[in-house]
Design a protein around this motif. Sequence first.
Motif, PDB file in Angstrom:
ATOM      1  N   LEU A 420       0.821  -1.211   0.000  1.00  0.00           N
ATOM      2  CA  LEU A 420       0.000   0.000   0.000  1.00  0.00           C
ATOM      3  C   LEU A 420       0.857   1.264   0.000  1.00  0.00           C
ATOM      4  O   LEU A 420       0.451   2.292  -0.564  1.00  0.00           O
ATOM      5  CB  LEU A 420      -0.924  -0.009   1.220  1.00  0.00           C
ATOM      6  N   GLN A 423       1.520   2.443  -3.459  1.00  0.00           N
ATOM      7  CA  GLN A 423       0.372   2.761  -4.299  1.00  0.00           C
ATOM      8  C   GLN A 423      -0.037   4.225  -4.133  1.00  0.00           C
ATOM      9  O   GLN A 423       0.268   4.853  -3.114  1.00  0.00           O
ATOM     10  CB  GLN A 423      -0.803   1.855  -3.941  1.00  0.00           C
ATOM     11  N   ARG A 474     -10.347   2.523  -2.997  1.00  0.00           N
ATOM     12  CA  ARG A 474      -9.448   2.087  -4.061  1.00  0.00           C
ATOM     13  C   ARG A 474      -8.810   0.739  -3.789  1.00  0.00           C
ATOM     14  O   ARG A 474      -8.390   0.038  -4.721  1.00  0.00           O
ATOM     15  CB  ARG A 474      -8.357   3.136  -4.268  1.00  0.00           C
ATOM     16  N   TYR A 475      -8.734   0.356  -2.514  1.00  0.00           N
ATOM     17  CA  TYR A 475      -8.069  -0.900  -2.158  1.00  0.00           C
ATOM     18  C   TYR A 475      -8.929  -1.673  -1.167  1.00  0.00           C
ATOM     19  O   TYR A 475      -9.605  -1.091  -0.309  1.00  0.00           O
ATOM     20  CB  TYR A 475      -6.690  -0.639  -1.536  1.00  0.00           C
ATOM     21  N   VAL A 510      -6.717  -4.036  -5.918  1.00  0.00           N
ATOM     22  CA  VAL A 510      -6.709  -2.657  -6.406  1.00  0.00           C
ATOM     23  C   VAL A 510      -7.936  -2.490  -7.303  1.00  0.00           C
ATOM     24  O   VAL A 510      -8.008  -3.108  -8.379  1.00  0.00           O
ATOM     25  CB  VAL A 510      -5.422  -2.344  -7.181  1.00  0.00           C
TER      26      VAL A 510
END
Length: 513
Positions: A420, A423, A474-475, A510
């Motif tokens: 993470l 990202q 988003r995750y 993702v």
Amino acid sequence: MNHASSSPSNKVGYSWYVRIRAIIGSHAVILALLAGQFALVQLLTGPQYGDAPRNMHWGILTVENPAFLLGAPDTYERIKGFPPDPPSLAPLALYRFPQGGLHRWWGPVPPLVFALAWAMTHSYTALHLVVPLAGAGVVILTYWLAGLWLTRREALIAAAFLACFPLFRDYATVAYTEALSALALTAAVLVYVRGRTVATVILGSLAILMKLDLLLLYAGVAGIAAFWLMVGQRLHRDSAVPFSGTHTVAALIAPAIITSPWVWYHYLGQGERTPTGGLSLQQFSLVAPQMLELLFYIPWYGALLTLAVIGAVAAAGARSGRFPAGVLALLLAWLGLGVVVLLVYAATPGSGNSPRVVIPALPPLALLFAAGITRLTIPWRRRVAFYLITLFTVINLVAIGYHAVEGARLRGYAPVWQVLREQPRGYVLTEAYWHTILYARQPATWFEFDETFQRNIMENADHFARYLDRHPIRYVVLPAHSDALASPDVRAYLDQHATRIEAGEFVVYVVEG
């Protein structure tokens, strides 16, 4: 007649044995072991549970955005979720609460302490050690405080009692702030009874700015000491009061003036709220029994027995005559007000079931206990010592075992946070929300305190898809080999619509779009 003589090597060996035994048995070494255990357990096991990661995150957030201390929201957290469609999916509707800021019971000092550690080191290990080092400081200060009136042996007993008290040992290991509060308050009391006025004003102000409960504890202790001073003067018993009137008044008034802006604007919300927001007998009846058991992590009847034993010994210490009357009044006020804070906290809606708020009031109990146990007859002294040493040892070993398990679980998330961190910024849907915010520096969301909301989203693919589509998630982090947090149809949806990244025991999805 033959006389046997020992060889030089035997004499040297015996000499080293005596020296090593003297070192191990010295008060300095024992005190160092008692004080250093918290950092050692933290370094070896690495637990951070409950609010601990949030507390450290607030320190980093203070570095990133100092306005957080003045009311700016925490833009990293949406831990109670986003509005679902339809709203009935979240029956408690906790998502309506705005993003949180610094809790209204908090002062600025704890996040500033964590912020200072982070700004100086940028090390999570340093953050982890802030509270264990504070716990060590409380043990050492308790030893020094006891040494003002008790023997060195009794002072060591006071330090050992505090260091091994299960509640204190537990919360002095992880990043809860009660050990910081206890450190500030104990330091303030120490310099107060020694007549150091400037140091008392500074440390008293820091204590009040730790948390709301320290306002009552410090102001109450200083106020009762001032009252005792007036009583002593009227009765012409100057020997009962070891501090001057000017010192006592300054210790009470100056910190009140210094901290009044924060008390008014933050603790009291510019006069718009009371410290507790109202008390509830129903809340007290529900939480108080749980607090009793969590005081020693044993069933209520065992906790009552242990409290009775400690209370009887502390009462003997109060009657021992080892403390001047003014000092005894101060110690009893300190302990008594700590119990009042605990009872009020138990009756406050929204409070937890942990009795950790009493930790800042444990040092006076340690002093009274140390003074009392040496007054018991030898048979009773041995019984009490055997009971408490056995009980505390077993409880603490079990707690350390839990720390090891929790630390291992936490280390299992390390690959997730590594993924993470690499990202772009985006909300992470994860049950380990505070840990993710702290270690990955990504905003996180979940369904805190609303299991129905969680099930309605995580166990229905249609609800889940709509939820992701309408909010900036988003995750998604899920266990790699378990359906504990998401149903098979939700996992199938993610496998089809998101990029899957393996991260050790977990999977990071993702979300596209």
